[in-house]
Design an enzyme around this catalytic site. Structure first.
Site: not given
Length: 509
Positions: A127, A274
């Protein structure tokens, strides 16, 4: 003429011999898988060998590591488990600014482990755009440098390079058809997508319906976030495409597909790196519960393994890594941040997934396949004292431990104690605190049965029992009995056809 016909028949025979392998390979590429993330922010982190034992017991065939830990990669060697390793964010700047640094990283963390360890992907950072924006300008160069090192090692065809992104980089995500990437990131996102397209890689996306549900303050129904069935009039409909959405997960994945197509990238697949739901939260997180976590992950797993795809791309695999294997009690932040795991460090499940009826490769919805055994490093005298108590005041039937009985061998204190502890644990209904024995016992998900010694709670499979949180098919299983039968029938047909062709070819030679 005979030789020409025989040669043609030989080529046909060779094709038929290879056909089952080609079909199997194609099927493998199309089928989605479920993996798990393995975080390490635990005060009592199991050893790599214990982690791998749990993965094997659960038939988990795909894992994602947040680094490239040498001990973990060595423990995963020769297991057949497919591994995604990561370049941590704190190493990203160095690798993104130096081809030599990237090459050294690949040499140290990849070349020293393959092919024994099945490394299939490298995740560059995590991220980065939303958590480490100062490193964003070197993200694509880091991916290119790592990929170049793989090309030089002739590994680029089997190890893909990508970078996991938060779904928050997609704006205006519902309806999905109008979604687009945050335009301020175009200088990074467009070269990144070009890289994924040119290398045959995939977009890594983190999808958390829990956070989408939380931030809308009730605008998203809980059932819609948890994959629970919705009546047709409650389904979300994209007014531009008329596609119906029954869950947040599919809507977010399709939003990413549409955002890529808006930039003229239409052939890049998505893997969800995820996704999950916390089992516990503070007073402001009333929907972080065991039941909701169980419901979400159970439904997610079934949804992915059913290969239903998404409304925009039905039948296209969206392989997904559940976040995460263990509860990480050392993670900073709210209570929920520490409670995303499927298991406690002991290997005991946080909850038993509701997977009954999803096929023979998935677990039964029952807790009768956890066991209590003596700790390997416990004091022998304390283990003996606990064994004496279990077979005495604990009222455990220890007759199977007597000489000549099925559980006498091996004749050790630890082996006998494990049987007695487990018997007491199951007699007490596996209640909390019944597998302690002054700290010399621990819960395990591995069946300790051996030979003719069947431990209480075992299905009698002598160590091959699938525990109640099994996530994926074993290497010799299929998700559908019908498909398995179809495959066997076709193999039989091909075998008979091949034999006939061999005989026919012989007549021409």
């Amino acid at each position: 003429m005979k030789n020409s016909v025989a040669l043609s028949l030989y080529h046909m025979l060779l094709l038929l011999l290879l056909l089952p392998l080609l079909v199997a390979s194609a099927d493998a590429d199309k089928e989605a898988f479920i993996g798990v993330n393995i975080g390490t922010d635990l005060s009592d982190m199991p050893s790599p060998t214990q982690v791998v034992a749990l993965l094997k017991a659960q038939q988990i065939r795909h894992v994602r590591l947040f680094d490239a830990d040498r001990a973990m990669l060595l423990a995963l060697a020769n297991t057949g488990i497919r591994v995604t390793v990561s370049v941590p964010n704190d190493q990203l700047l160095g690798i993104g600014q130096s081809n030599a640094t990237a090459s050294n990283w690949v040499s140290r963390n990849i070349l020293s482990h393959v092919p024994s360890t099945k490394i299939t992907a490298i995740a560059i950072g995590s991220e980065v755009l939303t958590t480490l924006p100062n490193a964003a300008p070197v993200l694509v160069s880091a991916m290119q440098f790592i990929h170049s090192a793989l090309v030089a090692a002739n590994l680029a065809h089997q190890i893909k390079v990508s970078s996991p992104h938060s779904s928050s980089i997609i704006l205006d995500s519902f309806p999905p058809s109008q979604a687009f990437f945050n335009r301020s990131w175009d200088p990074v996102v467009i070269p990144l997508l070009k890289f994924l397209q040119s290398t045959g890689s995939y977009l890594m996306l983190n999808v958390y319906p829990y956070y989408d549900f939380m931030k809308t303050n009730g605008a998203i129904p809980l059932d819609y976030a948890l994959f629970r069935p919705l009546p047709p009039n409650k389904e979300a409909v994209d007014s531009n495409t008329l596609l119906h959405y029954t869950n947040v997960f599919d809507a977010v994945v399709d939003a990413a597909y549409f955002a890529m197509s808006y930039l003229n990238f239409t052939n890049i697949p998505i893997t969800v790196t995820e996704s999950g739901w916390p089992s516990k939260g503070d007073s402001s997180e009333s929907d972080a519960t065991l039941d909701n976590a169980n419901t979400y992950n159970s439904n997610l797993i079934k949804h992915v393994l059913n290969n239903t795809g998404t409304p925009k791309h039905p039948g296209i695999a969206v392989s997904t890594y559940v976040y995460e294997l263990y509860n990480e009690d050392l993670r900073p932040g709210s209570i929920s941040e520490k409670n995303w795991g499927l298991f406690y460090p002991s290997g005991a499940p946080v909850y038993i997934l509701h997977l009954t009826g999803s096929g023979t490769v998935l677990a039964n919805d029952t807790t009768n396949q956890t066991y209590c055994v003596a700790r390997e490093n416990a004091d022998k005298k304390m283990v003996q004292a606990a064994l004496d108590w279990a077979c005495g005041p604990g009222k455990v039937d220890c007759s199977p431990l007597s000489q000549g009985s099925p559980c006498y061998e091996p004749d050790t204190v630890f082996a006998h104690a494990s049987y007695a502890f487990n018997a007491y644990y199951h007699e007490m209904g596996m209640a909390d605190g019944t597998c302690n024995f002054n700290g010399v016992a621990t819960v395990t998900t591995s069946d300790p049965s051996h030979g003719s010694c069947i431990f209480p709670g075992s299905g009698g499979k002598n160590g091959t029992v699938t525990n109640g949180t099994s996530l994926a098919p074993s290497s010799n299983s299929t998700s559908s009995g019908c498909r398995s039968q179809y495959t066997r029938e076709n193999q039989a047909f091909l075998s008979s056809l091949i034999v006939g062709l061999i005989l026919w070819t012989a007549a021409f030679l």
